[in-house]
Design a protein around this motif. Structure first.
Motif, mmCIF file in Angstrom:
data_model
loop_
_atom_site.group_PDB
_atom_site.id
_atom_site.type_symbol
_atom_site.label_atom_id
_atom_site.label_comp_id
_atom_site.label_asym_id
_atom_site.label_seq_id
_atom_site.Cartn_x
_atom_site.Cartn_y
_atom_site.Cartn_z
ATOM 1 N N LEU A 90 45.262 129.044 -34.553
ATOM 2 C CA LEU A 90 44.410 129.308 -35.893
ATOM 3 C C LEU A 90 42.859 128.825 -35.628
ATOM 4 N N SER A 91 42.375 128.070 -34.802
ATOM 5 C CA SER A 91 41.230 127.444 -34.566
ATOM 6 C C SER A 91 40.516 128.464 -33.648
ATOM 7 N N ASP A 92 41.310 129.117 -32.883
ATOM 8 C CA ASP A 92 40.621 130.107 -31.809
ATOM 9 C C ASP A 92 40.443 131.280 -32.735
ATOM 10 N N LEU A 93 41.186 131.807 -33.750
ATOM 11 C CA LEU A 93 41.000 132.869 -34.588
ATOM 12 C C LEU A 93 39.769 132.556 -35.472
ATOM 13 N N ALA A 94 39.707 131.418 -36.268
ATOM 14 C CA ALA A 94 38.640 131.027 -36.919
ATOM 15 C C ALA A 94 37.320 131.136 -36.281
ATOM 16 N N ALA A 95 37.232 130.816 -35.073
ATOM 17 C CA ALA A 95 35.933 130.847 -34.244
ATOM 18 C C ALA A 95 35.488 132.335 -34.052
ATOM 19 N N LEU A 96 36.734 132.974 -33.544
ATOM 20 C CA LEU A 96 36.568 134.636 -33.483
ATOM 21 C C LEU A 96 36.001 135.510 -34.636
ATOM 22 N N MET A 97 36.263 134.880 -35.713
ATOM 23 C CA MET A 97 36.021 135.506 -37.066
ATOM 24 C C MET A 97 34.986 134.947 -37.751
ATOM 25 N N GLY A 98 34.121 133.882 -36.908
ATOM 26 C CA GLY A 98 32.753 133.402 -37.381
ATOM 27 C C GLY A 98 32.928 132.447 -38.572
ATOM 28 N N LEU A 99 34.032 131.811 -38.710
ATOM 29 C CA LEU A 99 34.540 131.057 -39.862
ATOM 30 C C LEU A 99 34.028 129.428 -39.479
ATOM 31 N N ARG A 100 34.194 129.131 -38.178
ATOM 32 C CA ARG A 100 33.756 128.078 -37.686
ATOM 33 C C ARG A 100 33.138 128.260 -36.265
ATOM 34 N N THR A 101 32.234 127.278 -35.708
ATOM 35 C CA THR A 101 31.538 127.472 -34.367
ATOM 36 C C THR A 101 31.480 126.475 -33.806
ATOM 37 N N GLY A 102 31.116 126.565 -32.648
ATOM 38 C CA GLY A 102 30.708 125.512 -31.663
ATOM 39 C C GLY A 102 31.777 124.451 -31.591
ATOM 40 N N ASP A 103 31.354 123.005 -31.703
ATOM 41 C CA ASP A 103 32.135 121.811 -31.516
ATOM 42 C C ASP A 103 33.069 121.726 -32.723
ATOM 43 N N ALA A 104 32.591 122.202 -33.820
ATOM 44 C CA ALA A 104 33.343 122.348 -35.141
ATOM 45 C C ALA A 104 34.412 122.987 -35.345
ATOM 46 N N ALA A 105 34.564 124.087 -34.008
ATOM 47 C CA ALA A 105 35.682 125.174 -33.978
ATOM 48 C C ALA A 105 36.969 124.633 -33.802
ATOM 49 N N ALA A 106 37.002 123.467 -33.271
ATOM 50 C CA ALA A 106 38.250 122.899 -33.011
ATOM 51 C C ALA A 106 39.030 122.024 -34.122
ATOM 52 N N GLY A 107 40.477 121.729 -34.063
ATOM 53 C CA GLY A 107 41.135 120.954 -35.007
ATOM 54 C C GLY A 107 41.726 121.676 -36.171
ATOM 55 N N ALA B 171 39.622 129.246 -15.122
ATOM 56 C CA ALA B 171 40.026 130.289 -16.104
ATOM 57 C C ALA B 171 40.157 129.310 -17.421
ATOM 58 N N LEU B 172 40.627 128.165 -17.311
ATOM 59 C CA LEU B 172 40.756 127.297 -18.664
ATOM 60 C C LEU B 172 39.269 127.103 -19.221
ATOM 61 N N ALA B 173 38.282 126.821 -18.516
ATOM 62 C CA ALA B 173 36.999 126.638 -18.785
ATOM 63 C C ALA B 173 36.403 127.724 -19.683
ATOM 64 N N TYR B 174 36.823 129.000 -19.172
ATOM 65 C CA TYR B 174 36.291 130.152 -20.124
ATOM 66 C C TYR B 174 37.269 130.276 -21.458
ATOM 67 N N ASP B 175 38.616 129.727 -21.481
ATOM 68 C CA ASP B 175 39.309 129.896 -22.609
ATOM 69 C C ASP B 175 38.608 128.990 -23.563
ATOM 70 N N ALA B 176 38.274 127.869 -23.144
ATOM 71 C CA ALA B 176 37.632 126.835 -23.972
ATOM 72 C C ALA B 176 36.487 127.120 -24.558
ATOM 73 N N ARG B 177 35.583 127.980 -23.898
ATOM 74 C CA ARG B 177 34.179 128.439 -24.612
ATOM 75 C C ARG B 177 34.644 129.572 -25.434
ATOM 76 N N ALA B 178 35.535 130.582 -25.132
ATOM 77 C CA ALA B 178 35.671 131.427 -26.084
ATOM 78 C C ALA B 178 36.481 131.098 -27.224
ATOM 79 N N SER B 179 37.177 129.900 -27.258
ATOM 80 C CA SER B 179 37.902 129.454 -28.287
ATOM 81 C C SER B 179 36.893 128.916 -29.318
ATOM 82 N N ARG B 180 35.454 128.581 -28.865
ATOM 83 C CA ARG B 180 34.603 127.989 -29.856
ATOM 84 C C ARG B 180 33.650 129.214 -29.980
ATOM 85 N N GLY B 181 34.142 130.206 -30.005
ATOM 86 C CA GLY B 181 33.556 131.569 -30.359
ATOM 87 C C GLY B 181 32.433 132.199 -29.256
ATOM 88 N N ASP B 182 32.308 131.313 -27.982
ATOM 89 C CA ASP B 182 31.545 131.884 -27.162
ATOM 90 C C ASP B 182 32.218 132.886 -26.079
#
Length: 619
Positions: free
Chosen positions: A42-59, A563-574
């Motif tokens: 859900l956190s990943d999706l929220a970042a993709l949808m622009g609802l949470r960004t950056g470090d605040a995207a997790a949790g 690969a996991l480093a990319y996933d972490a960035r993408a999950s923050r919306g980047d």
């Protein structure tokens, strides 16, 4: 000995979100995940949808935000960012007549050429004229309902155009850029290194759309411009071609000079492209093959066309199922009481390597594609009607898997990704194929999944959705149930099938092969056999030895970390989409030919030219 096409990376986007790292798949089976994994999805999706960004995207998400994410994904009521299906603009033709005629003023530059014979034009000041005429043929602005209110839309708030410099690109090509970029970055290996190891001439890419690019920036605008009083742009025709997903990714994501192709086969388009890639690798024509498709069909003209055919789940049909309170989220209903399919948009990509190269570079092993079988239907009464070709494709795939893995693997450790279009005709004809062939091969309780229940029918990318979902099943062991139906329809054949309305959890080790099935308009039938990663690794160990596998696993550690480093960035919306417009251009004046090699500046290594006679026994 043939090379094994190993799936080393995958990515893309559809109504479930981002595909890489099984994130889109996990949205489908969200209810079967643990709390931490659910929060991560859900956190990943929220970042993709622009609802949470950056470090605040997790949790964890608040209850309100969680509902916003859930309601803004998968199949749902069509959002106004596409068009208002209740009030869709069109032109109403009308002939106006009056005994006294009509008199009106207009700009002289707007006069039609040639002038209608009954028009009398009187010049006025400031470039205007007065026109007298007895009658007028006009197009009146009007609005009407397109009675299709459900669609598989990208997550609310996620706009591909915002993630790279996408000037005048049709939406389908935006999806192609982002989807291919997601797959390439999930590989965890710099692409230039892949090209260096494989050789630039040993890279293939096969991708296309089925419907072409039909929004205003593509063929849609090309066909509408004059009728709307506008002008055709220099880009619309070129960017509207069905081959453009391949062309864009070759030029702007991979920078490839390798083999390219765009195979179209209606709803089976993805598997047609996958077949070309698999053949390239199996016979040694390529060492790396990228496969993809992108489709953005949520435009009024396409929806209107399918609706007029009676193919889509329209409002009247859904009211017969749900009453006046339509549940748009359950409009796509494979193998249940249904009334038509639901269009969706999406883009899915995989990177295949031959088994030797995958081990050499330490690439991830997500599975392998054994084969893709294609057969036509023969004589037909209707070009859109199903036929016997799909019996052949499924039976051929099953028979070959039995030869590769054995009887027990086919009977007890395989499952099917059905085309499952959600039409009354499909639920009968496709279930009959599976049921009859399951009986013929001695299978009882054959699990059948239908991903279109969640994301709709993404046309060219539809079997890509099946493939990505199958990789998720191999990883987590959760077979998505057809949760949009209450029960299996009475006319569905399922004596030997297991059609579940709930998710089914299995030990991933107990699942060895997936069959992806596609039935396209025109008799375009295709079935692919996909092997689980643990099966692929076992096959690689037998061919290359345990020592080679040990060395491979060491190389894979750094690759996995990248690969996991990319996933972490993408999950923050980047998403950091790869878009190399104008970068690394090859100076043709610098191309050098030496013997049987051609060297091109800017491209790793040299291209070997064929210098052996393949028909030596005939010449």
């Amino acid at each position: 000995m043939q090379r094994l096409p190993v799936i080393t990376a995958f990515g893309g986007f559809n109504p479930a979100g981002r595909s890489s790292f099984h994130r889109g798949y996990k949205r489908l089976v969200l209810d079967s995940l643990g709390a931490d994994e659910r929060t991560d999805v859900l956190s990943d999706l929220a970042a993709l949808m622009g609802l949470r960004t950056g470090d605040a995207a997790a949790g964890p998400l608040s209850a309100e935000l969680e509902q916003q994410v859930l309601q803004g994904t998968l199949v749902r009521e069509l959002e106004s960012r596409y068009y208002d299906y209740r009030k869709c603009h069109f032109h109403q033709a009308a002939d106006l007549q009056s005994e006294s005629g009509f008199t009106f003023e207009m700009s002289a530059r707007q006069l039609p050429s040639p002038l209608p014979e009954d028009w009398k034009v009187e010049p006025l000041e400031k470039g205007r004229v007065r026109v007298h005429t007895a009658g007028l043929s006009v197009m009146l602005d009007s609005y009407r309902e397109i009675a299709v209110g459900s669609a598989g839309q990208l997550p609310t708030g996620f706009e591909p155009a915002q993630h790279y410099n996408s000037r005048f690109h049709p939406r389908g090509l935006q999806l192609a850029i982002l989807g291919a970029s997601d797959a390439v970055q999930s590989l965890g290996i710099d692409w230039d290194r892949v090209v260096e190891k494989a050789g630039p001439e040993n890279i293939s890419l096969y991708a296309s759309s089925a419907m072409s690019q039909l929004d205003p920036n593509g063929n849609g605008g090309l066909l509408q411009s004059r009728l709307r009083g506008g002008r055709v742009s220099s880009k619309q025709l070129a960017l509207g071609l069905t081959s453009m997903p391949a062309d864009f990714v070759n030029a702007y994501v991979l920078g490839s000079v390798g083999t390219t192709g765009a195979v179209a086969g209606a709803c089976a388009t993805y598997l047609y492209n996958l077949r070309a890639a698999v053949e390239d690798i199996r016979c040694g024509r390529a060492r790396v093959a990228v496969v993809g498709a992108a489709e953005a069909p949520l435009v009024p003209e396409v929806v209107d066309g399918y609706a007029t055919m009676g193919a889509l789940a329209n409002l009247d049909g859904l009211r017969k199922i749900f009453g006046d309170n339509i549940d748009f989220r359950r409009a796509s209903r494979p193998f249940g009481e249904n009334c038509g399919f639901t269009l969706g948009e999406g883009s899915q990509w995989v990177v295949l390597m031959d088994d030797e190269l995958a081990l050499e570079v330490g690439a991830p092993i997500h599975g392998a594609v054994a084969n893709v079988f294609v057969n036509a239907d023969g004589p037909k009464k209707s070009i859109s009607a199903p036929g016997p070709g799909n019996y052949l494709t499924v039976a051929r795939a099953m028979s070959e898997v039995r030869a590769i893995l054995g009887e027990d693997s086919l009977r007890q450790r395989s499952f099917v990704q059905a085309h499952g279009s959600s039409t009354p005709q499909n639920r009968v004809t496709e279930s009959a194929i599976f049921d009859r062939l399951a009986a013929a091969f001695g299978i009882e309780g054959w699990p059948v999944c239908a991903v279109k229940a969640f994301v709709g029918h993404t046309v060219a990318a539809a079997s890509g959705d099946q493939l990505i979902t199958s990789l998720g099943i191999f990883n987590r062991g959760i077979l998505p149930g057809i949760t949009t139906i209450e029960r299996v329809a009475d006319d569905v054949h399922h004596d030997h099938l297991a059609l579940s309305t709930k998710h089914v959890e299995r030990d991933p080790a107990s699942l060895e092969v997936a069959f992806l099935n596609s039935k396209g308009f025109g008799g375009n039938n295709a079935t692919a056999s996909v092997l689980a990663p643990h099966v692929a690794e076992k096959m690689l160990a037998k061919r290359h030895g345990e020592r080679a596998m040990t060395e491979y696993r060491k190389r894979n550690e750094a690759v996995t970390e990248n690969a996991l480093a990319y996933d972490a960035r993408a999950s923050r919306g980047d998403l950091d989409a790869i878009y190399r417009f104008g970068e690394g251009l090859i100076d043709e004046a610098g191309i050098a030919l030496e013997g049987s090699k051609m060297t091109m500046p800017g491209v790793a290594g040299s291209v070997s030219l064929p210098d052996e006679n393949p028909f030596a026994d005939m010449v």
